[in-house]
Design an enzyme around this catalytic site. Structure first.
Site, PDB file in Angstrom:
ATOM      1  N   HIS A  96      22.523  85.833 129.933  1.00  0.00           N
ATOM      2  CA  HIS A  96      22.829  84.427 129.649  1.00  0.00           C
ATOM      3  C   HIS A  96      22.187  83.486 130.652  1.00  0.00           C
ATOM      4  O   HIS A  96      21.949  82.317 130.370  1.00  0.00           O
ATOM      5  CB  HIS A  96      24.339  84.184 129.684  1.00  0.00           C
ATOM      6  N   THR A 228      31.773  76.850 131.018  1.00  0.00           N
ATOM      7  CA  THR A 228      30.932  76.406 129.890  1.00  0.00           C
ATOM      8  C   THR A 228      30.409  77.581 129.079  1.00  0.00           C
ATOM      9  O   THR A 228      29.515  77.417 128.253  1.00  0.00           O
ATOM     10  CB  THR A 228      29.736  75.558 130.375  1.00  0.00           C
TER      11      THR A 228
HETATM   12 ZN   LIG Z   1      27.189  77.475 134.458  1.00  0.00          ZN
END
Ligand SMILES: [Zn+2]
Ligand SMILES: *[C@@H]1O[C@H](CO)[C@@H](O)[C@H](O)[C@H]1NC(C)=O
Length: 381
Positions: A96, A228
């Site tokens: 990610h 987030t």
């Molecule tokens: Zn972050």
């Protein structure tokens, strides 16, 4: 002065909107490669992670006019950020983001009502001409964003703190593209090729992590939000610095094009901004003197106005507001100052010239020598 003008021009030329991604969450919950997989392409994460549709999600757009000035926010003081080279840090591609592990000897010693210990930092970025910060300020998305994730010391670990209301504190830095390489980031960006594949990691020697942050930490926005990334725990106290960091376009390209997730390029790894739902965003400084509600000021908490310009640092800091009380310096004002100084110097030079001429004439006359007058045409100021 030229530098100030340049920075202001650079600021004006930089557009984009800003979103932010909190990053504390990447730490646990690595969905390796398969099931439970979430992606940035489809951000409807609440199907797998209920909390992602909560009322206090991050990132947000910070609408400066709607922020609340709070001069009582304590100054952020960092401890143990200057790591010795003997400290070995793990830089990894978790599918990610790129994440740098940080030792628990690093902490925020003041700035909050309790101590927060560092765990990791990581980045969010865009792709080509698309900026990739997670938080946006007045609708502007910045080129990229770094999150330095901390957990409340009393919980003992990131994992144990992550679900506690006051568990996490993330420091967020927004990036803008500037003319020069920011060498402080080469410790990280220089190693990205070595962790191109998801799951890769390398060790890098410790360095001074404060060099990755703006010099001035006293101008920031503060609000309560979430990770987030899934699982979107609503346990993050966010600090978004008003001063940005500059990196070069080449460095931004490096960040955007070095890493892979599965078999694609890892880019645009930012979450879209989330609704504020009535939350208050505090500003530690007078971001906009007019039209703002103010929290009553407590005497002792003034942040000391240590507002020296960072411009000597060469590359990293952009000031949008330069005076102690945060007044905005516009391009027009800057030009006015420049021309004012130029005019002043010219006038002074003229006065000095005239005085010298007079003196010379006087002394020539006194000595009774031949005075040769030059034609007026040669006079110049
Ligand atoms: Zn972050
Ligand atoms: C910093 O504050 C100034 C003054 O309020 C504002 O114009 C600018 O957009 C802010 N930038 C960031 C990145 O917060």
């Amino acid at each position: 002065m030229q530098r100030l003008l340049f920075l202001i021009l650079a600021q004006l030329l930089t557009t984009g909107t800003c979103d932010t991604n909190p990053g504390p969450e990447h730490a646990e919950k690595r969905e390796g490669n398969s099931l439970g997989h979430w992606s940035y392409e489809d951000q409807d994460w609440s199907k797998g992670y209920e909390l992602c549709k909560g009322e206090s999600q991050s990132p947000i757009n910070i609408d400066i006019r709607k922020t609340t000035l709070n001069k009582n926010l304590p100054i952020i003081t960092l401890e143990g950020y200057n790591l010795p080279e003997t400290e070995s840090l793990t830089l990894s591609n978790n599918g990610h983001t790129v994440k740098l592990s940080l030792p628990d000897s690093m902490s925020i010693s003041s700035g909050f009502s309790q101590k927060y210990v560092a765990a990791q930092l990581h980045f969010h970025w865009g792709s080509g001409t698309i900026p990739g910060s997670e938080h946006t300020v007045d609708g502007t998305q910045y080129s990229a964003e770094m999150h330095v994730v901390h957990y409340a010391a009393k919980y003992g670990s990131l994992k144990d703190a992550a679900e506690e209301t006051d568990g996490l504190a993330v420091l967020a830095v927004l990036f803008q593209v500037g003319p020069q390489d920011n060498e402080n980031y080469d410790h990280i960006f220089g190693k990205l090729q070595d962790i191109a594949e998801e799951g890769n990691s390398v060790h890098i020697p410790g360095f001074d992590i404060t060099t990755l942050l703006p010099r001035q930490l006293h101008r920031f926005f503060r609000y309560s939000g979430s990770l987030t990334t899934p699982p979107c725990f609503q346990t993050v106290t966010w600090t978004i610095f008003n001063d940005t960091i500059q990196i070069s376009q080449a460095q931004l390209n490096q960040l955007e094009t070095s890493l892979k997730t599965g078999d694609h390029m890892m880019d645009s790894n930012y979450r879209h901004v989330q609704p504020l739902n009535g939350r208050t965003v505090f500003a530690s400084f007078s971001a906009m003197a007019s039209s703002r509600r103010m929290v009553p000021k407590v005497d002792s908490a003034e942040s000391g106005g240590d507002d020296k310009s960072d411009s000597e640092s060469g590359e990293s800091h952009v000031y949008s507001n330069s005076s102690v009380d945060g007044n905005h310096v516009t391009l027009g004002e800057t030009l006015a100052i420049i021309f004012g100084i130029l005019f002043g110097c010219t006038a002074l030079a003229f006065v000095i010239y005239v005085m010298k001429q007079r003196k010379r004439q006087r002394s020539n006359t006194e000595r009774g020598q031949k005075v040769i007058y030059k034609p007026a045409a040669t006079m110049e100021a």
